[in-house]
Design a protein around this motif. Sequence first.
Motif, PDB file in Angstrom:
ATOM      1  N   LEU A  75       0.816  -1.218   0.000  1.00  0.00           N
ATOM      2  CA  LEU A  75       0.000   0.000   0.000  1.00  0.00           C
ATOM      3  C   LEU A  75       0.845   1.262   0.000  1.00  0.00           C
ATOM      4  O   LEU A  75       0.300   2.367   0.062  1.00  0.00           O
ATOM      5  N   ARG A  76       2.158   1.077  -0.056  1.00  0.00           N
ATOM      6  CA  ARG A  76       3.042   2.233   0.129  1.00  0.00           C
ATOM      7  C   ARG A  76       2.831   3.283  -0.964  1.00  0.00           C
ATOM      8  O   ARG A  76       2.757   4.490  -0.683  1.00  0.00           O
ATOM      9  N   ALA A  77       2.726   2.886  -2.212  1.00  0.00           N
ATOM     10  CA  ALA A  77       2.588   3.855  -3.314  1.00  0.00           C
ATOM     11  C   ALA A  77       1.269   4.606  -3.212  1.00  0.00           C
ATOM     12  O   ALA A  77       1.219   5.847  -3.375  1.00  0.00           O
ATOM     13  N   ARG A  78       0.181   3.878  -2.954  1.00  0.00           N
ATOM     14  CA  ARG A  78      -1.131   4.548  -2.828  1.00  0.00           C
ATOM     15  C   ARG A  78      -1.138   5.504  -1.655  1.00  0.00           C
ATOM     16  O   ARG A  78      -1.656   6.634  -1.755  1.00  0.00           O
ATOM     17  N   ALA A  79      -0.571   5.079  -0.532  1.00  0.00           N
ATOM     18  CA  ALA A  79      -0.555   5.946   0.653  1.00  0.00           C
ATOM     19  C   ALA A  79       0.239   7.218   0.394  1.00  0.00           C
ATOM     20  O   ALA A  79      -0.163   8.327   0.830  1.00  0.00           O
ATOM     21  N   THR A  80       1.338   7.105  -0.322  1.00  0.00           N
ATOM     22  CA  THR A  80       2.153   8.292  -0.610  1.00  0.00           C
ATOM     23  C   THR A  80       1.386   9.275  -1.492  1.00  0.00           C
ATOM     24  O   THR A  80       1.400  10.504  -1.252  1.00  0.00           O
ATOM     25  N   ALA A  81       0.681   8.754  -2.498  1.00  0.00           N
ATOM     26  CA  ALA A  81      -0.088   9.634  -3.388  1.00  0.00           C
ATOM     27  C   ALA A  81      -1.216  10.328  -2.628  1.00  0.00           C
ATOM     28  O   ALA A  81      -1.431  11.547  -2.782  1.00  0.00           O
ATOM     29  N   VAL A  82      -1.929   9.568  -1.805  1.00  0.00           N
ATOM     30  CA  VAL A  82      -3.032  10.181  -1.036  1.00  0.00           C
ATOM     31  C   VAL A  82      -2.497  11.205  -0.050  1.00  0.00           C
ATOM     32  O   VAL A  82      -3.099  12.286   0.145  1.00  0.00           O
ATOM     33  N   ARG A  83      -1.372  10.891   0.573  1.00  0.00           N
ATOM     34  CA  ARG A  83      -0.785  11.830   1.543  1.00  0.00           C
ATOM     35  C   ARG A  83      -0.416  13.145   0.860  1.00  0.00           C
ATOM     36  O   ARG A  83      -0.642  14.230   1.412  1.00  0.00           O
ATOM     37  N   HIS A  84       0.127  13.080  -0.342  1.00  0.00           N
ATOM     38  CA  HIS A  84       0.456  14.302  -1.077  1.00  0.00           C
ATOM     39  C   HIS A  84      -0.799  15.101  -1.417  1.00  0.00           C
ATOM     40  O   HIS A  84      -0.798  16.342  -1.357  1.00  0.00           O
ATOM     41  N   GLU A  85      -1.894  14.425  -1.773  1.00  0.00           N
ATOM     42  CA  GLU A  85      -3.150  15.112  -2.071  1.00  0.00           C
ATOM     43  C   GLU A  85      -3.694  15.815  -0.843  1.00  0.00           C
ATOM     44  O   GLU A  85      -4.190  16.958  -0.904  1.00  0.00           O
ATOM     45  N   VAL A  86      -3.601  15.131   0.301  1.00  0.00           N
ATOM     46  CA  VAL A  86      -4.100  15.746   1.546  1.00  0.00           C
ATOM     47  C   VAL A  86      -3.268  16.964   1.893  1.00  0.00           C
ATOM     48  O   VAL A  86      -3.818  18.041   2.280  1.00  0.00           O
ATOM     49  N   GLU A  87      -1.959  16.861   1.767  1.00  0.00           N
ATOM     50  CA  GLU A  87      -1.098  18.007   2.080  1.00  0.00           C
ATOM     51  C   GLU A  87      -1.390  19.167   1.121  1.00  0.00           C
ATOM     52  O   GLU A  87      -1.398  20.347   1.533  1.00  0.00           O
ATOM     53  N   ALA A  88      -1.614  18.842  -0.149  1.00  0.00           N
ATOM     54  CA  ALA A  88      -1.914  19.906  -1.123  1.00  0.00           C
ATOM     55  C   ALA A  88      -3.246  20.577  -0.810  1.00  0.00           C
ATOM     56  O   ALA A  88      -3.378  21.821  -0.884  1.00  0.00           O
ATOM     57  N   LEU A  89      -4.260  19.775  -0.441  1.00  0.00           N
ATOM     58  CA  LEU A  89      -5.555  20.341  -0.102  1.00  0.00           C
ATOM     59  C   LEU A  89      -5.476  21.194   1.149  1.00  0.00           C
ATOM     60  O   LEU A  89      -6.101  22.270   1.249  1.00  0.00           O
TER      61      LEU A  89
END
Length: 980
Positions: A550-564
């Motif tokens: 799940l590491r790749a998906r978690a990294t992408a979602v984390r970046h989206e949350v930080e951007a939002l």
Amino acid sequence: MPPNALYQALVESLESQVPPRVVSRLLREGMAPSGATPETLTHEAAEAILRGSVFRHLQTTRTVEASRELVREIEAYLNETVPPAVDAAPAAADEASARTPEADAEATPLQVDADDPLRIAVTELQSALRPLNLYFSWPEVRKLRSLVQVAEDELTAGGDAAAVVGEAQGQLQLVHQKLEDQLVLQARTLADLESVLEVVSPLGTAGVRRLTALIAGVREAQQRRTLVEAETERAEKLARELRKLVESTVLDEDEPLPDLGRGDGRPRAPTLVPVDERDAPSDARAGTGTEPDGQPAGDAATAADARDRLRALDLEGEARDLDALVARYAELLRHVPELADAVAELRAEHDAGRVVGERLAQLAHDWATQTEARRQALRHEFEAIREEAEGLPDEVDAVDLRHALTVAFDLLEETLPAVEDVATVRELHATAVAQGERITRERRERAARSDEQRAQIAAVRDRLETAARQAPGEPLLRRARERLEEALAALREDAFAEEQASALLETALDAEAAWQRAVAEASGDQSARQVALVRELSARMAQLPDIAGLRARATAVRHEVEALEADGGADDARLQALTHLVAQLTADARTAVANRLDELAREAGEPAPEALLRALQAAARQFDEGAFPDLDEVEREVAATRDVRRSALRRRYLRARQEAQRASDAGVPSAEGLKELIASAREAVETDDGGAEAVDALEARLAQVDAELASRLAGFDDRLDAALASFHTVARLNNDDVAAVRRVLLHLDDQRAAIGRISPGLQAQLFASLGEAEETLRHLEAAFEATRAVADQLVSGGRLDDVLGAFDTLFGEPTDAAEPTDAAEPTDAAQPQGGAQPPQAPEPAGVSDEVRAWLDGYLGSDEVAGAALVAPGGRLLAGRVPAGVDGEAVGPALGATLAAWEALGEGMGDEAPDLARVDVDGRPTWLAPLAEQGCAVVWSHAAAPSTGLGDRLRDDRRALMRMLRRPPAAPAPVPGPPEG
């Protein structure tokens, strides 16, 4: 102060149910609340331990009722072994206060706590080792001595000596088995030496007397069940030299016959002159009929015959020396297999009939040098391993490696350790190094994770403090505020344990997420609500464990949350999409963690150690509460459990390998393929890929081998008895096969009691000897039946009647022999009863003095009634016939007998025998055919028949034939009257 009796009894009872490492942990944890120690444990404390930590651990592998029943049984055992009225603690305390430090220093470990099973076992091993000090040169004994010392040192240091004690007990069985093997082989060597003594005893030299004394010493040692390797080796060497002397001698006619002072009527031994190969005739004189020194050609034939026998004896001796050399350096050959090429080359040279004595001596020197070089190389290698082992982390279980190194260094002081022991040291070293690397890597990862967690904790604490200061005071936020303040208080504790960091961080992030959710729900401002929801998503993402899938998906979602969050969280569509992604990712993470927990539980196996069970239970509890547990701790415990089980499995494999190596040459069907099973089990144990199943298969095959060995041994006595009965029937054939079978069966009969104690390999050799004897007996029985059939034909044809009738004429009434015959003249020797002179054969000029001396040697014996030499045509050449024997009838009777022998030989498809005994009117008569020279006849007194007389005649037969081949010396000229 050593543990008291109650503690020892408790440990003993628990170790029969729980692994020793778990027992140690359970007792340590159970004694901690009460402050008890192994020296002061009381029945109350023991009961609390059993009903507490022990009972909980037992429930992991048993039902509650079964665990409760086992606890009751252990309590009853403790009360029976150490009654409560005789509690160990006060006595131990009094003893400790009364004993001085000097007394503690003088007390030996084995004098204290004599009831400890391991100490009792070590004491028994020491007692069993004492009589084996006679064989201190054996590598097996050296290893046993080292193992016993290691066990004693381990007990003195308070360590776990169970494994090394078990290995020492197995080594003791191996040593006892080797001793039994060597006693059987010594008995066989003794029989060979005694047979050689019978051949060489007529020499009467000092060497024969020394050989007799050495054989007597070996015989006495064999009766005491003691090995005398040096005496046996000297006796074999001396016997070989004496055999060479007997086989390489000719008569020196210029020397008088020495008087050996026997006084037993045995023939005087002539002077013996060794034959040297330099005496051989040159090719230029071959076929001239004379030697270079003018001797007759018959002497050349005798010398050539002697040289052939000498060469055969030399080759036989070199074969024995080569076998002894290979046995002495067997371990070197296993360390350096390519050295076997030199052995094969020497054997090929020997089989081709070439002498290899010098090369054999050079090979012995080379192997001694290579052995020393190999020892030095191994010593340097093991010293490097020991230094590296000392630098391994303390958590590494290197006990077995330290023990193996200690034993190896002890062996290297004087010999080469076994190849298996060297391989074990290397395998244990590789395992310890791998374990140390894993532990070091885990330490670094744990330290890095700890630093990361502390940074996260600091950041979360700052956010929580900011939130606490800015938090509105609405009643709806009261519960979330309380959780926030509890988490903040826990995070403000700077002294929290490292293993608590993960749980604290999880709690704080969960509190932060709950707080942001509460703020968002209570806030009436849309913008503030969106910001709080984004911060909740950020806290939820921080809670997610690092899962590879799940590491790749978690990294992408984390970046989206930080951007939002950076954009202020004002985009409702993005917020809803991210909320869905975080929820899905959280669900997937929980599924992955649940699956991993199940995998770890399966890897833990049954029964699982207490520490691993606690870690699994704590993780499961956190997971059930909705949190993500720290799986790193569980995985570390699983790895530690795997190391412990791998060590136990390796010990099982080593024990099974030791048994399998001894049984690999057992000669039973199930022993085939044992070496392949050992190799596959070793690979499986080393790679941790089905090691338990491979060791189980090896142990099952060993059980099958044991069953087949027991079945084979059960039929040994019956087979041997049947062979002895068959031999009794065919023994009358009296040929070389009969003599060989007699030696084998007598040796096997002597070893009946030892057959079950020797090694499987030697058992296989003895059973092979028995099988060969049985096969020979079948051929002898067939020959015996054929002989009987030919005899029936002879009887039906009247030929045997002629023989027996001729012998009937040899023995008449005593009165019939009173008158001397024309062929015999009265002599002064051996007056028969009634005053009649026994017939004396004429002595023509063709019979040499040495032949007459040979006959006189027999005639001078008390057990000989007569001895004569008969020409091929039946003429009596020399000697004396007994009283009552018709001298004129001797020749025809012997001629008919020789013809019958030839017929019997043709019927059996074999040559006529070299000796036969005929009993006529109770008088034993020994007949020795001399081929074209006729026949020798020796009559024994009826009152004293002797089998030794026949053996003596058989041994002398070849020498007599050589005498007859040499022409007699020309008579000395008679001096004439003096001139004048």
